[in-house]
Scaffold this motif. Structure first.
Motif, mmCIF file in Angstrom:
data_model
loop_
_atom_site.group_PDB
_atom_site.id
_atom_site.type_symbol
_atom_site.label_atom_id
_atom_site.label_comp_id
_atom_site.label_asym_id
_atom_site.label_seq_id
_atom_site.Cartn_x
_atom_site.Cartn_y
_atom_site.Cartn_z
ATOM 1 N N ASP A 34 1.114 -1.254 0.308
ATOM 2 C CA ASP A 34 0.101 -0.124 0.182
ATOM 3 C C ASP A 34 1.428 1.763 -0.075
ATOM 4 O O ASP A 34 1.941 1.317 0.795
ATOM 5 C CB ASP A 34 -0.636 0.217 1.132
ATOM 6 N N ASP A 35 0.462 2.446 -0.994
ATOM 7 C CA ASP A 35 0.831 4.270 -0.527
ATOM 8 C C ASP A 35 2.369 3.718 -1.431
ATOM 9 O O ASP A 35 3.333 4.372 -0.272
ATOM 10 C CB ASP A 35 0.590 3.922 0.966
ATOM 11 N N LEU A 36 3.050 2.323 -2.527
ATOM 12 C CA LEU A 36 4.388 2.842 -2.928
ATOM 13 C C LEU A 36 4.452 3.923 -2.959
ATOM 14 O O LEU A 36 4.010 5.065 -3.848
ATOM 15 C CB LEU A 36 4.205 1.642 -4.171
ATOM 16 N N PHE A 81 18.041 1.313 1.470
ATOM 17 C CA PHE A 81 16.909 1.163 2.006
ATOM 18 C C PHE A 81 16.041 0.292 1.611
ATOM 19 O O PHE A 81 15.956 -1.265 1.958
ATOM 20 C CB PHE A 81 16.844 1.469 3.823
ATOM 21 N N ILE A 82 15.207 1.342 0.712
ATOM 22 C CA ILE A 82 13.629 0.534 0.555
ATOM 23 C C ILE A 82 14.415 0.051 -0.942
ATOM 24 O O ILE A 82 13.229 -1.377 -0.697
ATOM 25 C CB ILE A 82 12.761 1.996 0.322
ATOM 26 N N HIS A 83 15.016 -0.197 -1.733
ATOM 27 C CA HIS A 83 15.288 -0.368 -2.654
ATOM 28 C C HIS A 83 15.705 -2.592 -1.789
ATOM 29 O O HIS A 83 14.496 -3.478 -3.015
ATOM 30 C CB HIS A 83 16.453 -0.227 -3.313
ATOM 31 N N ILE A 120 14.542 -3.720 0.323
ATOM 32 C CA ILE A 120 13.638 -4.581 0.942
ATOM 33 C C ILE A 120 12.578 -5.097 -0.565
ATOM 34 O O ILE A 120 11.575 -5.781 -0.242
ATOM 35 C CB ILE A 120 12.617 -3.077 2.131
ATOM 36 N N LEU A 121 12.132 -4.080 -1.328
ATOM 37 C CA LEU A 121 11.107 -3.780 -2.743
ATOM 38 C C LEU A 121 12.425 -5.534 -3.872
ATOM 39 O O LEU A 121 11.497 -6.236 -3.932
ATOM 40 C CB LEU A 121 10.701 -3.314 -3.099
ATOM 41 N N TYR A 122 13.516 -5.281 -3.642
ATOM 42 C CA TYR A 122 13.656 -6.630 -4.156
ATOM 43 C C TYR A 122 13.601 -7.383 -3.624
ATOM 44 O O TYR A 122 13.701 -9.048 -4.470
ATOM 45 C CB TYR A 122 16.099 -6.097 -4.461
ATOM 46 N N ALA A 123 13.787 -7.719 -2.505
ATOM 47 C CA ALA A 123 13.295 -9.084 -1.561
ATOM 48 C C ALA A 123 12.282 -9.570 -2.031
ATOM 49 O O ALA A 123 12.045 -10.782 -1.909
ATOM 50 C CB ALA A 123 13.702 -9.001 -0.257
ATOM 51 N N VAL A 124 11.301 -8.891 -1.692
ATOM 52 C CA VAL A 124 10.004 -9.069 -1.627
ATOM 53 C C VAL A 124 9.759 -9.517 -3.227
ATOM 54 O O VAL A 124 8.804 -10.771 -3.859
ATOM 55 C CB VAL A 124 9.232 -7.737 -1.311
ATOM 56 N N LYS A 172 15.459 -1.854 -13.043
ATOM 57 C CA LYS A 172 15.613 -3.145 -13.095
ATOM 58 C C LYS A 172 13.383 -3.358 -12.039
ATOM 59 O O LYS A 172 12.917 -3.930 -11.678
ATOM 60 C CB LYS A 172 16.273 -3.771 -12.403
ATOM 61 N N LEU A 173 14.057 -2.581 -10.957
ATOM 62 C CA LEU A 173 12.533 -2.876 -9.754
ATOM 63 C C LEU A 173 11.624 -2.292 -10.672
ATOM 64 O O LEU A 173 10.383 -3.604 -10.024
ATOM 65 C CB LEU A 173 13.242 -2.023 -8.730
ATOM 66 N N VAL A 174 11.357 -0.930 -11.504
ATOM 67 C CA VAL A 174 10.005 -1.071 -11.583
ATOM 68 C C VAL A 174 9.615 -1.806 -12.283
ATOM 69 O O VAL A 174 8.426 -2.068 -12.226
ATOM 70 C CB VAL A 174 10.487 0.550 -12.824
#
Length: 288
Positions: free
Chosen positions: A208-210, A226-228, A230-234, A261-263
């Motif tokens: 929620d609320d990316l 830090f956020i990258h 988290i999102l990469y792991a998920v 890459k994340l997007v």
């Protein structure tokens, strides 16, 4: 006065009489040999039984029932994940359903219908991501949580193979704060490994609320390393699972905030629900 136990024993004995036959199924160990220990049969309610066999059968049934209860309890944990493990501070979201999502405009009506259709496809086993994009207060989080409510199916107690479906709602900014707090609070369970673990494990996840974790949607800030992480792991753990995202960010802002890459990962296999004309449902006119 007789105890309840003694009265029950007398009542049982009154219904039981000894039989002339013996049961030879039971043994005891004497040295290195198993020796048969005959057990005298009894008549209970007109039926000839071995009391030892009856006791062992009752014990096996109790053990089987206990194992079934434990196994079903484990399967029920999936169903309870939405309520017990979701991470968000605005608890009003937990009341959100499709039924109480009120529509006033054509766009709201169309988007609610589309979200219902997509949720039904997910329920049937299809795998894709959903992006709900628009300004704050238009009901994106409401529809996302409503979808989880619909997908959060309890396991069938009669089917030991059915584990139900696990659902999780995580506000990204709240999760980031909880993880950061765990750096200093050693008693906190919200470590980075725990949070990314449950987000990766859930059958259906709402992020929620990316983008809100960096501040205003009008900010030029980029997401932190830090956020990258988290999102990469998920997203790595969810390659073959459905994820629902809500965001205020435009496509250009999304690409500005997160690396390419994340997007690509979070927009892969995505269906889009866009709010362009819906007003802020939380916007109240002030008396001054």
């Amino acid at each position: 006065m007789q105890s309840i136990k003694s009265v029950a024993a007398e009542a049982l004995n009154a219904r039981m009489t000894f039989h002339s036959e013996y049961c030879h199924k039971h043994t005891y160990t004497c040295g290195s040999e198993d020796v048969v220990k005959p057990v005298r049969m009894m008549v209970l309610n007109g039926k000839v039984i071995c009391p030892r066999c009856e006791l062992e059968a009752d014990e096996r049934k109790l053990q089987k029932d206990l194992e079934s209860q434990i196994e079903f309890s484990q399967r029920t944990k999936n169903f309870n994940m939405l309520d017990k493990r979701s991470i968000f501070r605005d608890r009003t979201i937990a009341q959100a359903t499709f039924d109480n999502y009120k529509v006033n405009e054509p766009e709201e009506t169309a988007n609610k219908r589309l979200m219902l259709e997509l949720t039904n496809h997910l329920h049937q086993g299809e795998v894709f991501n959903i992006f709900l994009q628009g300004h704050p207060g238009v009901g994106k989080s409401h529809l996302a949580y409503a979808a989880l409510k619909a997908l959060n199916v309890p396991p069938d107690p009669e089917n030991p193979v059915d584990k139900g479906k696990s659902c999780l709602f995580v506000n990204l900014a709240d999760a980031a704060l909880a993880i950061q707090d765990s750096f200093h609070n050693k008693e906190s369970k919200f470590t980075q490994a725990y949070v990314t673990g449950i987000m990766g494990d859930a059958d259906y996840l709402v992020i929620d609320d990316l983008g809100a974790e960096t501040g205003s949607e009008h900010s030029n800030s980029e997401a932190s390393n830090f956020i990258h992480k988290i999102l990469y792991a998920v997203t790595s753990a969810r390659q073959h699972k459905a994820t629902i995202y809500t965001t205020n960010l435009t496509g250009d802002k999304l690409k500005q905030m997160y690396d390419t890459k994340l997007v690509s990962r979070i927009t892969k296999r995505s269906k889009y629900i866009l709010f362009k004309n819906t007003f802020d449902k939380r916007d109240e006119e002030l008396p001054f």
